[in-house]
Write a protein that holds these residues in place. Structure first.
Motif, mmCIF file in Angstrom:
data_model
loop_
_atom_site.group_PDB
_atom_site.id
_atom_site.type_symbol
_atom_site.label_atom_id
_atom_site.label_comp_id
_atom_site.label_asym_id
_atom_site.label_seq_id
_atom_site.Cartn_x
_atom_site.Cartn_y
_atom_site.Cartn_z
ATOM 1 N N THR A 82 0.851 -1.131 -0.057
ATOM 2 C CA THR A 82 -0.019 -0.127 -0.074
ATOM 3 C C THR A 82 0.840 1.050 0.071
ATOM 4 O O THR A 82 0.388 2.251 0.198
ATOM 5 C CB THR A 82 -0.796 -0.051 1.244
ATOM 6 O OG1 THR A 82 0.013 0.010 2.370
ATOM 7 C CG2 THR A 82 -1.854 -1.304 1.207
ATOM 8 N N ARG A 103 0.701 3.367 3.214
ATOM 9 C CA ARG A 103 -0.589 3.934 3.818
ATOM 10 C C ARG A 103 -1.600 2.889 4.550
ATOM 11 O O ARG A 103 -1.394 1.499 3.971
ATOM 12 C CB ARG A 103 -1.479 4.358 2.510
ATOM 13 C CG ARG A 103 -0.643 5.650 1.914
ATOM 14 C CD ARG A 103 -1.554 6.259 0.772
ATOM 15 N NE ARG A 103 -1.242 5.133 -0.320
ATOM 16 C CZ ARG A 103 -2.570 4.666 -1.050
ATOM 17 N NH1 ARG A 103 -3.825 4.996 -0.637
ATOM 18 N NH2 ARG A 103 -2.449 3.700 -1.980
ATOM 19 N N PRO A 137 -7.692 3.964 3.462
ATOM 20 C CA PRO A 137 -8.021 4.042 1.959
ATOM 21 C C PRO A 137 -8.250 5.779 1.855
ATOM 22 O O PRO A 137 -8.653 6.367 2.540
ATOM 23 C CB PRO A 137 -9.065 3.244 1.818
ATOM 24 C CG PRO A 137 -9.643 2.924 3.230
ATOM 25 C CD PRO A 137 -8.686 3.307 4.229
ATOM 26 N N MET A 138 -7.904 6.096 0.478
ATOM 27 C CA MET A 138 -8.066 7.566 -0.011
ATOM 28 C C MET A 138 -9.455 7.817 -0.006
ATOM 29 O O MET A 138 -10.024 8.891 -0.008
ATOM 30 C CB MET A 138 -7.589 7.789 -1.323
ATOM 31 C CG MET A 138 -5.797 7.500 -1.049
ATOM 32 S SD MET A 138 -4.838 8.058 -2.771
ATOM 33 C CE MET A 138 -6.000 7.783 -4.047
ATOM 34 N N ALA A 190 -3.185 -5.092 -7.321
ATOM 35 C CA ALA A 190 -3.974 -4.214 -8.032
ATOM 36 C C ALA A 190 -4.604 -5.218 -9.418
ATOM 37 O O ALA A 190 -5.774 -5.264 -9.861
ATOM 38 C CB ALA A 190 -3.718 -3.187 -8.490
ATOM 39 N N ILE A 224 -5.807 -0.707 -1.467
ATOM 40 C CA ILE A 224 -5.562 -0.922 -2.912
ATOM 41 C C ILE A 224 -7.130 -0.936 -3.618
ATOM 42 O O ILE A 224 -6.896 0.008 -4.685
ATOM 43 C CB ILE A 224 -5.081 -2.272 -3.255
ATOM 44 C CG1 ILE A 224 -3.897 -2.572 -2.375
ATOM 45 C CG2 ILE A 224 -5.103 -2.587 -4.944
ATOM 46 C CD1 ILE A 224 -3.328 -3.944 -2.326
ATOM 47 N N ASP A 248 -7.720 2.969 -4.292
ATOM 48 C CA ASP A 248 -6.799 3.415 -5.213
ATOM 49 C C ASP A 248 -7.520 2.922 -6.505
ATOM 50 O O ASP A 248 -7.324 3.960 -7.496
ATOM 51 C CB ASP A 248 -5.382 2.964 -5.158
ATOM 52 C CG ASP A 248 -4.601 3.541 -4.136
ATOM 53 O OD1 ASP A 248 -5.258 4.359 -3.299
ATOM 54 O OD2 ASP A 248 -3.667 2.790 -3.940
ATOM 55 N N THR A 261 -10.700 5.200 -7.158
ATOM 56 C CA THR A 261 -10.114 6.696 -7.872
ATOM 57 C C THR A 261 -9.609 6.617 -9.236
ATOM 58 O O THR A 261 -9.794 7.658 -9.944
ATOM 59 C CB THR A 261 -8.859 7.208 -6.764
ATOM 60 O OG1 THR A 261 -9.644 6.923 -5.425
ATOM 61 C CG2 THR A 261 -8.414 8.477 -7.136
ATOM 62 N N GLU A 262 -8.786 5.657 -9.553
ATOM 63 C CA GLU A 262 -8.196 5.726 -10.894
ATOM 64 C C GLU A 262 -9.204 5.381 -12.207
ATOM 65 O O GLU A 262 -8.824 5.147 -13.287
ATOM 66 C CB GLU A 262 -7.138 4.696 -11.060
ATOM 67 C CG GLU A 262 -5.725 5.104 -10.033
ATOM 68 C CD GLU A 262 -4.939 4.095 -9.651
ATOM 69 O OE1 GLU A 262 -4.990 2.837 -10.320
ATOM 70 O OE2 GLU A 262 -3.926 4.412 -9.013
#
Length: 124
Positions: free
Chosen positions: A28, A31, A34-35, A60, A90, A93, A96-97
């Motif tokens: 991670t 981190r 989580p974002m 991922a 993960i 992320d 978000t992506e």
């Protein structure tokens, strides 16, 4: 084998049939949160087939492969054998992506789903 010739684990005693140990914080980027907030263990995820061609690495990529069919965060954690917190970071992320989408499931979860999640978490 005498006790003097034993090697300590991790002291260059890696065998080809053993999986190397990777610490969760390495997966991670250090981190622990989580974002994206609001990801519960029963959150259903789905990845479009196009996400398979994204330049993703290791866990991922595995999550995108597993999410070709809808799958919960708890199911991902159990299937991958990875800690729930790591999977949540993960997955956040990937959301978000834009590689993984949260499935909208109106209403309450069915009792069978809740029981399955409970059983998977206990198995961890």
């Amino acid at each position: 084998m005498s006790s003097g010739s034993r090697r300590r684990p991790g002291a260059g005693s890696h065998h080809a049939d053993e999986d190397p140990v990777v610490r969760p914080f390495m997966l991670t980027g250090g981190r622990t949160q989580p974002m994206r907030d609001g990801l519960r263990i029963e959150t259903q995820l789905h990845a479009a087939p196009a996400a398979l061609s994204a330049p993703l690495r290791f866990e991922a990529r595995r999550i995108v492969e597993l999410c070709q069919a809808p799958m919960s965060i708890a199911d991902l954690s159990a299937t991958m054998g990875a800690p729930l917190g790591v999977v949540r970071v993960i997955v956040a992320d990937l959301i978000t992506e834009g590689h993984v989408l949260v499935e909208d499931r109106p209403g309450d979860l069915p009792t069978t789903m809740i029981e399955r999640i409970r059983d998977l978490v206990r198995a961890l």
